[in-house]
Motif scaffolding. Structure first.
Motif, mmCIF file in Angstrom:
data_model
loop_
_atom_site.group_PDB
_atom_site.id
_atom_site.type_symbol
_atom_site.label_atom_id
_atom_site.label_comp_id
_atom_site.label_asym_id
_atom_site.label_seq_id
_atom_site.Cartn_x
_atom_site.Cartn_y
_atom_site.Cartn_z
ATOM 1 N N LEU A 41 0.571 1.672 -9.112
ATOM 2 C CA LEU A 41 0.048 0.339 -9.292
ATOM 3 C C LEU A 41 0.576 -0.639 -10.392
ATOM 4 O O LEU A 41 0.661 -1.517 -10.263
ATOM 5 C CB LEU A 41 -1.355 0.961 -9.727
ATOM 6 N N GLY A 42 1.307 0.269 -11.389
ATOM 7 C CA GLY A 42 1.807 -0.498 -12.514
ATOM 8 C C GLY A 42 3.135 -1.256 -11.909
ATOM 9 O O GLY A 42 3.189 -2.458 -12.682
ATOM 10 N N ILE A 43 3.882 -0.824 -10.925
ATOM 11 C CA ILE A 43 4.969 -1.636 -10.502
ATOM 12 C C ILE A 43 5.099 -2.474 -9.644
ATOM 13 O O ILE A 43 5.868 -2.948 -9.083
ATOM 14 C CB ILE A 43 6.203 -0.512 -10.233
ATOM 15 N N GLY A 44 3.416 -2.654 -9.038
ATOM 16 C CA GLY A 44 3.359 -3.608 -8.304
ATOM 17 C C GLY A 44 2.669 -3.466 -6.844
ATOM 18 O O GLY A 44 2.374 -4.223 -6.142
ATOM 19 N N ILE A 53 -1.424 -5.704 -19.668
ATOM 20 C CA ILE A 53 -1.420 -6.625 -20.743
ATOM 21 C C ILE A 53 -0.274 -6.456 -21.569
ATOM 22 O O ILE A 53 0.266 -7.374 -22.169
ATOM 23 C CB ILE A 53 -2.776 -6.706 -21.637
ATOM 24 N N SER A 54 -0.037 -5.077 -21.956
ATOM 25 C CA SER A 54 0.940 -4.670 -22.833
ATOM 26 C C SER A 54 2.251 -5.249 -22.243
ATOM 27 O O SER A 54 3.284 -5.748 -23.054
ATOM 28 C CB SER A 54 1.008 -3.162 -23.039
ATOM 29 N N LYS A 55 2.564 -4.939 -20.877
ATOM 30 C CA LYS A 55 3.929 -5.430 -20.331
ATOM 31 C C LYS A 55 4.165 -6.917 -20.249
ATOM 32 O O LYS A 55 5.102 -7.559 -20.607
ATOM 33 C CB LYS A 55 3.823 -4.979 -18.959
ATOM 34 N N LEU A 70 0.791 -1.232 0.064
ATOM 35 C CA LEU A 70 0.142 0.199 0.142
ATOM 36 C C LEU A 70 0.883 1.215 -0.150
ATOM 37 O O LEU A 70 1.678 1.521 0.908
ATOM 38 C CB LEU A 70 -0.870 0.002 1.446
ATOM 39 N N PHE A 71 0.764 2.108 -1.194
ATOM 40 C CA PHE A 71 1.621 3.299 -1.184
ATOM 41 C C PHE A 71 0.982 4.178 -0.265
ATOM 42 O O PHE A 71 -0.443 4.570 -0.518
ATOM 43 C CB PHE A 71 1.823 3.852 -2.506
ATOM 44 N N VAL A 72 1.639 5.140 0.545
ATOM 45 C CA VAL A 72 0.862 6.190 1.253
ATOM 46 C C VAL A 72 1.936 7.435 0.763
ATOM 47 O O VAL A 72 3.027 7.363 1.402
ATOM 48 C CB VAL A 72 0.833 5.991 2.667
ATOM 49 N N THR A 73 1.558 8.265 0.148
ATOM 50 C CA THR A 73 2.409 9.496 -0.212
ATOM 51 C C THR A 73 1.767 10.910 -0.338
ATOM 52 O O THR A 73 0.829 10.795 -0.615
ATOM 53 C CB THR A 73 3.203 8.830 -1.452
ATOM 54 N N ALA A 74 2.510 11.889 -0.378
ATOM 55 C CA ALA A 74 2.002 13.141 -0.751
ATOM 56 C C ALA A 74 2.161 13.244 -2.453
ATOM 57 O O ALA A 74 1.616 14.114 -2.952
ATOM 58 C CB ALA A 74 2.952 14.178 -0.074
ATOM 59 N N ARG A 75 2.736 12.423 -3.014
ATOM 60 C CA ARG A 75 2.700 12.527 -4.606
ATOM 61 C C ARG A 75 1.099 11.888 -5.203
ATOM 62 O O ARG A 75 1.274 10.860 -5.155
ATOM 63 C CB ARG A 75 3.851 11.858 -5.143
ATOM 64 N N SER A 76 0.596 12.811 -5.649
ATOM 65 C CA SER A 76 -0.926 12.643 -5.911
ATOM 66 C C SER A 76 -1.396 12.654 -7.306
ATOM 67 O O SER A 76 -2.422 12.583 -7.709
ATOM 68 C CB SER A 76 -1.644 13.643 -4.942
ATOM 69 N N SER A 77 -0.251 12.764 -8.277
ATOM 70 C CA SER A 77 -0.624 13.114 -9.686
ATOM 71 C C SER A 77 -1.144 11.584 -10.203
ATOM 72 O O SER A 77 -0.936 10.601 -9.488
ATOM 73 C CB SER A 77 0.558 13.556 -10.249
ATOM 74 N N ASP A 78 -1.818 11.776 -11.116
ATOM 75 C CA ASP A 78 -2.444 10.488 -11.959
ATOM 76 C C ASP A 78 -1.367 9.427 -12.459
ATOM 77 O O ASP A 78 -1.354 8.402 -12.212
ATOM 78 C CB ASP A 78 -3.237 10.736 -13.051
ATOM 79 N N LEU A 79 -0.312 10.509 -12.762
ATOM 80 C CA LEU A 79 1.077 9.533 -13.516
ATOM 81 C C LEU A 79 1.526 8.881 -12.051
ATOM 82 O O LEU A 79 2.078 7.688 -12.406
ATOM 83 C CB LEU A 79 2.002 10.608 -13.956
ATOM 84 N N LYS A 91 -6.930 2.009 -18.700
ATOM 85 C CA LYS A 91 -5.544 2.462 -18.828
ATOM 86 C C LYS A 91 -4.547 1.268 -17.950
ATOM 87 O O LYS A 91 -3.654 0.649 -18.502
ATOM 88 C CB LYS A 91 -5.077 3.577 -18.519
ATOM 89 N N THR A 92 -5.039 0.897 -16.825
ATOM 90 C CA THR A 92 -4.476 0.175 -16.133
ATOM 91 C C THR A 92 -4.571 -1.407 -16.614
ATOM 92 O O THR A 92 -3.392 -2.010 -16.640
ATOM 93 C CB THR A 92 -5.040 -0.011 -14.813
#
Length: 242
Positions: free
Chosen positions: A94-97, A205-207, A79-88, A199-200
């Motif tokens: 989520l993409g790296i695990g 699937i692409s990876k 579970l990531f808990v962070t101040a970085r809130s952009s969609d990217l 996108k997720t």
């Protein structure tokens, strides 16, 4: 008293203390804490955890980079808990695990509730896995998927995959030749309500295609039916069970 082992990783002592206190009130007593990426990695290498809460902005290492390294050792929920809130940032996490993404400032009670939800889900997965008596290996000749070990082998070579990539591939290979829409895949694999963003699923699937397909631009295993969804076509047409 609950027996799950939880690792909290954050460079703010106050956040670690309040999460530890709230978790202890819920009966979780096996709690480890780390304030740097190296400390966290050392903990993961030397102990078994059931869940990891991970800050992204650590003093010595980017949390996304750390998560990738953690995935070489364990597939437990992160579970990531962070101040970085952009969609990217969210898509990256989520993409790296990562399994969940919570932005600061946050309600500590919400974090604890999400931790409990992930642990309950893990308990259900374990119970279902024990009851299903599934094969340990899905063997398609050039492709093997080792369910219990979380391994994917292509042409005799171990392929690194994130937890979600592995879960997605395993979900599809359990249901060969069945077509699933992106919303069905998201709700089944991510265990979350689908809000219309493909996108997720498309990214995962692409990876996977780049890792297991002979020609990712002309996939023969993870096949897309345009406008409908995706299906797993067993290589060679076999069931792959052993």
């Amino acid at each position: 008293m609950k027996h799950e082992n939880i690792l909290l990783v954050d460079d703010e002592q106050g956040i670690l203390d309040i999460l530890e206190l709230l978790l202890q009130k819920e009966g979780y007593t096996r709690i480890s804490k780390a304030m740097t990426g190296q400390e966290a990695l050392h903990c993961v290498q030397n102990s078994d955890f059931d869940l990891i809460v991970l800050d992204v902005m650590l003093p010595d290492m980017d949390g996304f980079q750390l998560c990738s390294q953690i995935r070489w050792h364990t597939q437990v929920p992160v579970l990531f808990v962070t101040a970085r809130s952009s969609d990217l940032d969210k898509l990256t996490g989520l993409g790296i695990g990562g399994d969940d993404y919570i932005t600061k400032p946050f309600n500590p009670l919400e974090v604890v509730a999400r931790i409990q939800a992930q642990l309950r889900r893990q308990g259900i997965y374990k119970a279902l896995a024990a009851a299903e008596a599934e094969p340990a290996v899905w063997d398609y000749g050039l492709l093997q998927i080792y369910k219990d070990e979380g391994r994917i082998i292509v042409n005799g070579t171990d392929i690194h995959a994130t937890a979600k990539e592995f879960e997605l591939l395993l979900f599809l290979c359990r249901r060969p030749n069945r077509v699933f829409t992106p919303s069905q895949l998201y709700e089944q694999v991510w265990q979350s309500v689908y809000l219309g963003d493909e996108k997720t699923v498309v990214m995962h699937i692409s990876k996977l295609r780049r890792k297991i397909e002979q020609d990712p631009k002309q996939p023969r295993i993870l096949v897309n039916l345009r406008g409908i969804g995706y299906k797993f076509v067993p290589p060679g047409g076999g069931r792959g069970v052993r």
